[in-house]
Design a protein around this motif. Structure first.
Motif, PDB file in Angstrom:
ATOM      1  N   PHE A  76       0.842  -1.195   0.000  1.00  0.00           N
ATOM      2  CA  PHE A  76       0.000   0.000   0.000  1.00  0.00           C
ATOM      3  C   PHE A  76       0.875   1.242   0.000  1.00  0.00           C
ATOM      4  O   PHE A  76       2.109   1.141  -0.005  1.00  0.00           O
ATOM      5  CB  PHE A  76      -0.966  -0.006   1.192  1.00  0.00           C
ATOM      6  CG  PHE A  76      -0.310  -0.092   2.553  1.00  0.00           C
ATOM      7  CD1 PHE A  76       0.026   1.037   3.271  1.00  0.00           C
ATOM      8  CD2 PHE A  76      -0.010  -1.341   3.121  1.00  0.00           C
ATOM      9  CE1 PHE A  76       0.631   0.956   4.518  1.00  0.00           C
ATOM     10  CE2 PHE A  76       0.603  -1.439   4.374  1.00  0.00           C
ATOM     11  CZ  PHE A  76       0.917  -0.272   5.077  1.00  0.00           C
ATOM     12  N   ALA A 116       1.081   3.073  10.363  1.00  0.00           N
ATOM     13  CA  ALA A 116       0.435   1.873   9.816  1.00  0.00           C
ATOM     14  C   ALA A 116       0.053   0.894  10.930  1.00  0.00           C
ATOM     15  O   ALA A 116      -0.986   0.225  10.858  1.00  0.00           O
ATOM     16  CB  ALA A 116       1.359   1.191   8.808  1.00  0.00           C
ATOM     17  N   GLN A 122      -2.990   2.335  12.664  1.00  0.00           N
ATOM     18  CA  GLN A 122      -4.182   2.230  11.801  1.00  0.00           C
ATOM     19  C   GLN A 122      -4.510   0.759  11.479  1.00  0.00           C
ATOM     20  O   GLN A 122      -5.384   0.487  10.660  1.00  0.00           O
ATOM     21  CB  GLN A 122      -3.950   2.985  10.491  1.00  0.00           C
ATOM     22  CG  GLN A 122      -3.864   4.491  10.669  1.00  0.00           C
ATOM     23  CD  GLN A 122      -3.544   5.212   9.359  1.00  0.00           C
ATOM     24  OE1 GLN A 122      -3.101   4.614   8.381  1.00  0.00           O
ATOM     25  NE2 GLN A 122      -3.783   6.520   9.330  1.00  0.00           N
ATOM     26  N   LYS A 160      -2.971  -1.257   9.671  1.00  0.00           N
ATOM     27  CA  LYS A 160      -2.693  -1.644   8.286  1.00  0.00           C
ATOM     28  C   LYS A 160      -1.668  -2.777   8.277  1.00  0.00           C
ATOM     29  O   LYS A 160      -1.590  -3.548   7.321  1.00  0.00           O
ATOM     30  CB  LYS A 160      -2.137  -0.453   7.504  1.00  0.00           C
ATOM     31  CG  LYS A 160      -3.226   0.514   7.077  1.00  0.00           C
ATOM     32  CD  LYS A 160      -2.686   1.573   6.159  1.00  0.00           C
ATOM     33  CE  LYS A 160      -3.822   2.360   5.538  1.00  0.00           C
ATOM     34  NZ  LYS A 160      -3.433   3.657   5.046  1.00  0.00           N
TER      35      LYS A 160
END
Ligand SMILES: [Zn+2]
Length: 403
Positions: free
Chosen positions: A317, A355, A358, A360
């Motif tokens: 990402f 990340a 979050q 992720k």
């Protein structure tokens, strides 16, 4: 020297083959060109050579090597930093390269190609790190060197490149748009016909990327790590794509079983790639200038599509980080681990922290941060802090109690 496995230069999109000395995008479709290598034979390396040239078989052919000992950079575990953000982080420290950044890998290959091709000199446009690398390697090769620098380049970076003795021109609006950059390089080439355009970006110099893929080779073969994620500071996208390409080649030769998910990191305010990725765009769309981020090497308004391909095909990402978090990460990795990286490199550490919060990436997943440049490149943030002297040596014990 190793025999080159180079086969041809091919368009990533329409697969048209181009002459090896092409310095442009595909004439047919505008796609980015990339070197194709023979991967049907087992991997072999040259153990007599150090650094990137151990993997010289996966570079275009050269008759002479220009090297200052680039590559073979350390991979360092960061237990205290990792604990502080609740993750598992390793740092690949490119600041240990001869001029203090990952660009030395490219300059070594570029000047080897220039020397092998009988060029009189090289020229480039750069925010600093590439310029220092190219100036140093052209000095070592005994070739001429002209650097176009952007007007907002830090004086410490210009000071370093000056030491190597190139001709330098500071140019206003040099990187303002892709069009301005194209014009500047074309005008320089017309004035210096037998010099090599050494601008480091795949749309101009597709074969130079092959020097950067050695980072993937080193991580897999020398550092023996198979991380879940690789966080890469990203401007034009070359580093990201090159690392992806390196892993693809290793997969094809069955040296590794999987590649890490690649994460492109940009500064908030200079994040064309992040925006295009999040909006599922087929291309990297230019953003309106000026680009704003404290990460000087990543201050871009445009990118190239090969980087989107690398993120998507690796399952990664793209993420952008604000200035305050970048600076915090830079201080933290230095204070907790003794690793002094440049601001643009610290974006990766800020991005891993973000990340994780979050969700992720998972807390048990391994992340490698590519720290592309040394903190010595620009330490003005730290040199501005006041440190008043003690009145006498006798004052030391009392002062210790205070701090
Ligand atoms: Zn094409």
């Amino acid at each position: 020297m190793q025999t080159s496995r180079f086969v041809e230069l091919r368009c990533l999109d329409c697969r048209t083959v181009h002459p090896t000395d092409s310095h442009s995008v595909c004439a047919k479709c505008g796609g980015i060109l990339s070197g194709v290598y023979n991967l049907s034979e087992k991997l072999s390396t040259n153990s007599e050579l150090r650094g990137i040239w151990r993997y010289g078989g996966f570079f275009p052919p050269v008759s002479e090597i220009v090297t200052l000992g680039e590559g073979s950079t350390p991979l360092v575990k960061t237990p205290r930093f990792s604990k502080s953000i609740g993750g598992k982080v390793y740092c690949k420290i490119e600041g240990t390269n001869p001029t203090g950044s990952f660009k030395d890998r490219i300059a070594s290959l570029g000047l080897s190609l220039a020397k092998s091709g009988g060029k009189k000199g090289v020229f480039t446009a750069s925010s600093g790190n590439a310029a220092a690398a190219i100036a140093a390697y052209s000095a070592h090769a005994g070739l001429g060197c002209l650097i176009l620098v952007r007007e907002d380049s830090t004086l410490s970076k210009i000071a370093q490149m000056r030491a190597y003795g190139p001709k330098i021109l500071r140019v206003r609006n040099l990187f303002k748009t892709r069009h301005e950059l194209d014009r500047a390089l074309a005008k320089t080439q017309s004035a210096l016909r037998d010099w090599l355009n050494h601008f480091i970006w795949a749309p101009y110099n597709p074969l130079l990327l092959d020097a950067l893929k050695t980072i993937a080779y080193e991580l897999a073969l020398d550092d023996r790590i198979a991380p879940d994620y690789l966080f890469v500071p990203t401007a034009g996208g070359d580093l990201l794509y090159a690392v992806y390409k390196g892993y693809r080649e290793l997969l094809e030769m069955s040296v590794i079983e999987k590649m890490p998910k690649l994460v492109a990191v940009q500064g908030k305010g200079a994040d064309p790639l992040v925006r295009s990725f999040e909006q599922h765009r087929p291309h990297v769309d230019e953003i309106k200038p000026p680009a704003r981020t404290i990460a000087g090497a990543l201050r871009v308004t445009f990118g190239a599509d090969h980087s989107l391909r690398a993120i998507r095909e690796s399952g990664g990402f793209a993420i952008s980080v604000p200035d305050s978090q970048i600076l915090k990460a830079q201080r933290k990795i230095a204070a907790l681990e003794g690793i002094f990286c440049e601001v643009s490199s610290a974006t990766t550490l800020a991005a891993i922290d973000l990340a994780l919060s979050q969700k992720k990436i998972g807390r048990d997943e391994t992340a490698v941060a590519l720290l592309t440049g040394s903190g010595f490149k620009d330490y003005s943030v730290f040199s501005r802090q006041k440190l008043p002297p003690l009145a006498s040596i006798e004052a030391i014990p009392k002062a210790i109690k205070k701090i």
